[in-house]
Motif scaffolding. Structure first.
Motif, PDB file in Angstrom:
ATOM      1  N   LEU A 128      -3.867  11.690  54.727  1.00 25.51           N
ATOM      2  CA  LEU A 128      -3.293  10.348  54.561  1.00 25.51           C
ATOM      3  C   LEU A 128      -3.991   9.591  53.429  1.00 25.51           C
ATOM      4  CD1 LEU A 128      -1.739  11.048  57.102  1.00 25.51           C
ATOM      5  CD2 LEU A 128      -2.326   8.810  58.035  1.00 25.51           C
ATOM      6  N   GLY A 129      -5.305   9.765  53.353  1.00 18.53           N
ATOM      7  CA  GLY A 129      -6.055   9.107  52.278  1.00 18.53           C
ATOM      8  C   GLY A 129      -5.595   9.585  50.906  1.00 18.53           C
ATOM      9  N   GLU A 130      -5.372  10.888  50.787  1.00 19.08           N
ATOM     10  CA  GLU A 130      -4.922  11.424  49.494  1.00 19.08           C
ATOM     11  C   GLU A 130      -3.526  10.907  49.149  1.00 19.08           C
ATOM     12  OE1 GLU A 130      -5.432  15.693  49.750  1.00 19.08           O
ATOM     13  OE2 GLU A 130      -7.622  15.435  49.890  1.00 19.08           O
ATOM     14  N   LEU A 131      -2.658  10.868  50.149  1.00 16.09           N
ATOM     15  CA  LEU A 131      -1.299  10.365  49.895  1.00 16.09           C
ATOM     16  C   LEU A 131      -1.332   8.895  49.477  1.00 16.09           C
ATOM     17  CD1 LEU A 131       0.731  11.988  52.830  1.00 16.09           C
ATOM     18  CD2 LEU A 131       0.838  12.545  50.391  1.00 16.09           C
ATOM     19  N   CYS A 132      -2.146   8.117  50.155  1.00 17.42           N
ATOM     20  CA  CYS A 132      -2.221   6.689  49.813  1.00 17.42           C
ATOM     21  C   CYS A 132      -2.772   6.508  48.408  1.00 17.42           C
ATOM     22  CB  CYS A 132      -3.056   5.934  50.845  1.00 17.42           C
ATOM     23  SG  CYS A 132      -2.198   5.770  52.424  1.00 17.42           S
ATOM     24  N   GLN A 133      -3.728   7.349  48.057  1.00 17.75           N
ATOM     25  CA  GLN A 133      -4.287   7.326  46.705  1.00 17.75           C
ATOM     26  C   GLN A 133      -3.198   7.652  45.680  1.00 17.75           C
ATOM     27  OE1 GLN A 133      -7.702   6.746  46.363  1.00 17.75           O
ATOM     28  NE2 GLN A 133      -7.195   6.454  44.197  1.00 17.75           N
ATOM     29  N   THR A 134      -2.458   8.738  45.950  1.00 20.42           N
ATOM     30  CA  THR A 134      -1.417   9.192  45.016  1.00 20.42           C
ATOM     31  C   THR A 134      -0.333   8.138  44.827  1.00 20.42           C
ATOM     32  OG1 THR A 134      -1.798  11.438  45.759  1.00 20.42           O
ATOM     33  CG2 THR A 134       0.253  11.042  44.572  1.00 20.42           C
ATOM     34  N   TYR A 135       0.097   7.545  45.946  1.00 14.25           N
ATOM     35  CA  TYR A 135       1.269   6.664  45.872  1.00 14.25           C
ATOM     36  C   TYR A 135       0.900   5.179  45.871  1.00 14.25           C
ATOM     37  CZ  TYR A 135       3.900  10.926  46.590  1.00 14.25           C
ATOM     38  OH  TYR A 135       4.430  12.174  46.451  1.00 14.25           O
ATOM     39  N   GLY A 136      -0.394   4.887  45.832  1.00 13.56           N
ATOM     40  CA  GLY A 136      -0.805   3.486  45.746  1.00 13.56           C
ATOM     41  C   GLY A 136      -0.497   2.702  47.001  1.00 13.56           C
ATOM     42  N   ALA A 137      -0.737   3.296  48.164  1.00 15.21           N
ATOM     43  CA  ALA A 137      -0.500   2.577  49.423  1.00 15.21           C
ATOM     44  C   ALA A 137      -1.840   2.180  50.046  1.00 15.21           C
ATOM     45  CB  ALA A 137       0.292   3.457  50.390  1.00 15.21           C
ATOM     46  N   TRP A 138      -1.774   1.194  50.916  1.00 16.17           N
ATOM     47  CA  TRP A 138      -2.949   0.729  51.667  1.00 16.17           C
ATOM     48  C   TRP A 138      -3.083   1.600  52.911  1.00 16.17           C
ATOM     49  CZ3 TRP A 138      -6.068  -3.838  51.086  1.00 16.17           C
ATOM     50  CH2 TRP A 138      -6.875  -4.155  52.200  1.00 16.17           C
ATOM     51  N   LEU A 139      -4.297   2.064  53.192  1.00 16.82           N
ATOM     52  CA  LEU A 139      -4.520   2.857  54.406  1.00 16.82           C
ATOM     53  C   LEU A 139      -5.332   2.045  55.417  1.00 16.82           C
ATOM     54  CD1 LEU A 139      -4.312   5.474  56.040  1.00 16.82           C
ATOM     55  CD2 LEU A 139      -6.375   6.286  54.872  1.00 16.82           C
ATOM     56  N   HIS A 140      -4.676   1.723  56.514  1.00 17.10           N
ATOM     57  CA  HIS A 140      -5.394   1.081  57.626  1.00 17.10           C
ATOM     58  C   HIS A 140      -5.589   2.108  58.743  1.00 17.10           C
ATOM     59  CE1 HIS A 140      -6.830  -1.603  60.637  1.00 17.10           C
ATOM     60  NE2 HIS A 140      -5.819  -1.330  61.437  1.00 17.10           N
ATOM     61  N   VAL A 141      -6.802   2.213  59.235  1.00 17.97           N
ATOM     62  CA  VAL A 141      -7.106   3.163  60.306  1.00 17.97           C
ATOM     63  C   VAL A 141      -7.423   2.392  61.586  1.00 17.97           C
ATOM     64  CG1 VAL A 141      -8.690   4.965  61.089  1.00 17.97           C
ATOM     65  CG2 VAL A 141      -7.973   4.903  58.686  1.00 17.97           C
ATOM     66  N   ASP A 142      -6.600   2.609  62.613  1.00 17.70           N
ATOM     67  CA  ASP A 142      -6.858   2.001  63.920  1.00 17.70           C
ATOM     68  C   ASP A 142      -7.694   2.991  64.737  1.00 17.70           C
ATOM     69  OD1 ASP A 142      -6.905   0.943  66.440  1.00 17.70           O
ATOM     70  OD2 ASP A 142      -4.734   0.623  66.596  1.00 17.70           O
ATOM     71  N   GLY A 143      -8.990   2.705  64.787  1.00 19.38           N
ATOM     72  CA  GLY A 143      -9.902   3.573  65.534  1.00 19.38           C
ATOM     73  C   GLY A 143     -10.532   2.812  66.698  1.00 19.38           C
ATOM     74  N   ALA A 144      -9.715   2.096  67.434  1.00 19.17           N
ATOM     75  CA  ALA A 144     -10.220   1.204  68.492  1.00 19.17           C
ATOM     76  C   ALA A 144     -11.241   1.923  69.373  1.00 19.17           C
ATOM     77  CB  ALA A 144      -9.063   0.668  69.329  1.00 19.17           C
TER      78      ALA A 144
END
Ligand SMILES: *Cc1c(COP(=O)(O)O)cnc(C)c1O
Length: 459
Positions: free
Chosen positions: A246-262
């Motif tokens: 997911l991190g790589e995809l967000c990097q490639t496509y310029g998206a924000w990555l939010h991780v819910d690790g409650a």
């Protein structure tokens, strides 16, 4: 009794309070895990108050016996942590000290919050450039993170959402496989709307987003901003999205990555599960809870971000009397802020990395043990592999009414509290292991209770 008279009795008030707390805590293992609250006569506001000791006695005789054993070892509903002795001690002092952590400069307390955030970064293996703040729980942390993500996304489109609002701005897609309900709640509060979520399919049999499907959706977004919400610990099964991918995809496509690790962020503490968080440091924002696996009392959550400047644009409270420093009040929805860091600081210092490694590993082993029982049982069906600390199962050949009757019987039986869910369209049951005090004997008692109650329901 008035304030001054009570103040003169402070020592005996605190002694009575301590005795009440000790009695509650020492009898936790025998207290029913859950209670069905009775209907009691309403209280009336007294003209003349009775003083603290009498109020405590009245509370205890009217209400205390109907409290649940939720901080105890066999309350496996929701994702419910208990409280370590050190966290409890810290929490008592929070009320005594009664500091306001809104701004720096009149107390060392804000320094303690920043130090505690650094201890947590170390526990989770987070990069130093994750700034954080304590909030009331993971819902509020998700809200804080998504507000910051919204600020980022609209800034890329030439809008300042914090100043101009959401009038006539394009929709920002929020892409997720298994977002927690609090993500939807946050989007509703933020004016983005629950319908902003686009559900991306999961891998077959998994609760983890299909990375090829996500890549296709991001590619189709033509470089416009998007927010990806990853689950690091899905609440029904404990499954994890592939954060590295997911991190790589967000990097490639310029998206924000939010991780819910409650709760799932604590997998970082256990070498056997830490791989589930591989790639975590590529996140733009991260949510975790203190009152779940850290085992501090409610209310405690933490929002981390790499984009603190954006976050402060959203949450700044500009007023001459508040000052304009880098104060913590500009990071969170609250202005006045409780000294939430202290219980976390106390428990981290008291038990250290090793203490948390043991707690997380033990919770996971106990979940495995229950999962093995479920898998072998003729009465139950395991619905998902046990990835971490959650067991998702159901009764064989069941329906919602029977599942509910079973859970109600289990609650009256008193040994264990489990909560219902829906899994792959089936009425299901969750058991989440989060409490430091839960032992193997507790799991055996849980299994006995499951056997007892399922036989009654299936008769
Ligand atoms: C519990 C949980 C939340 C919400 O946390 P609260 O502390 O109840 O506000 C959000 N996300 C996940 C994955 C959770 O398990």
């Amino acid at each position: 009794m008035d304030f001054q008279q009570d103040q003169e009795r402070l020592e005996s008030i605190l002694a009575a309070t301590r005795a009440a707390a000790l009695q509650f805590l020492q009898h936790l293992p025998e207290r029913p895990a859950g209670q069905l609250p009775p209907k009691l006569a309403p209280d009336t506001l007294p003209e003349q108050g009775s003083g603290a000791e009498q109020a405590l006695a009245t509370f205890r005789s009217k209400y205390e016996s109907w409290l649940s054993g939720s901080p105890g070892p066999r309350y496996l509903g929701f994702v419910t942590g208990g409280s370590t002795p050190a966290a409890l001690a810290g929490d008592w002092l929070v009320s005594s000290y009664d500091q306001n952590l809104s701004s720096d400069g009149d107390s060392i307390a804000t320094t303690v919050e920043r130090q505690t955030l650094a201890l947590l970064r170390s526990l989770f293996g987070l990069d130093d450039d994750f700034e954080g703040a304590f909030v009331s729980g993971a819902t509020q942390a998700n809200l804080t993170a998504l507000a910051t993500a919204r600020q980022w996304a609209l800034q890329r489109l030439g809008h300042d959402a914090s100043e101009e609002g959401l009038w006539n701005v394009p929709r920002i897609p929020v892409l997720a496989g298994t977002p927690h309900a609090s993500i939807l709640k946050s989007l509703s509060i933020l004016g983005m709307g629950r319908q902003a979520v686009e559900y991306i399919p999961c891998f077959p049999g998994r609760q983890a987003v299909d990375t090829t499907a996500l890549a296709q959706r991001l590619a189709a977004n033509d470089g416009k901003p998007a927010i990806v919400v990853a689950s690091a610990g899905e609440v029904n099964t404990g499954d994890f999205d592939d954060l590295e991918a997911l991190g790589e995809l967000c990097q490639t496509y310029g998206a924000w990555l939010h991780v819910d690790g409650a709760f799932g962020l604590f997998a970082a503490c256990d070498p056997d599960h830490a791989h589930l968080l591989r790639g975590l440091n590529a996140a733009d924002s991260i949510t975790t809870d203190g009152h779940k696996w850290l085992n501090v009392p409610y209310d405690s959550g933490i929002a981390f971000t790499r984009h603190i400047t954006l976050q402060e644009q959203v949450f700044k409270a500009a007023a001459a009397y508040l000052g304009a420093g880098p104060d913590l009040l500009h990071r969170t929805p609250e202005n006045s802020r409780r000294f939430r860091a202290l219980p976390a600081w106390m428990t981290l210092m008291a038990y250290g990395r090793t203490g948390y490694q043991e707690l997380i590993a033990r919770s996971c082993q106990l979940a495995q043990r229950l999962g093995q029982y479920i898998e072998q049982s003729a009465h139950f069906e395991l619905l998902s592999p046990v990835y971490l600390n959650i067991v998702c199962f159901t009764l064989q050949d069941t329906d919602t009414a029977q599942r509910d009757a079973f859970l109600a019987l289990l609650q009256r039986d008193g040994q264990v509290l489990l909560t219902p869910t829906l899994f792959a369209g089936k009425p299901a049951i969750r058991a989440a292991f989060v409490n430091w005090a839960t032992t193997e004997q507790d799991v055996e008692r849980v299994i006995d209770a499951l056997e007892r109650c399922v036989l009654t329901v299936k008769q």
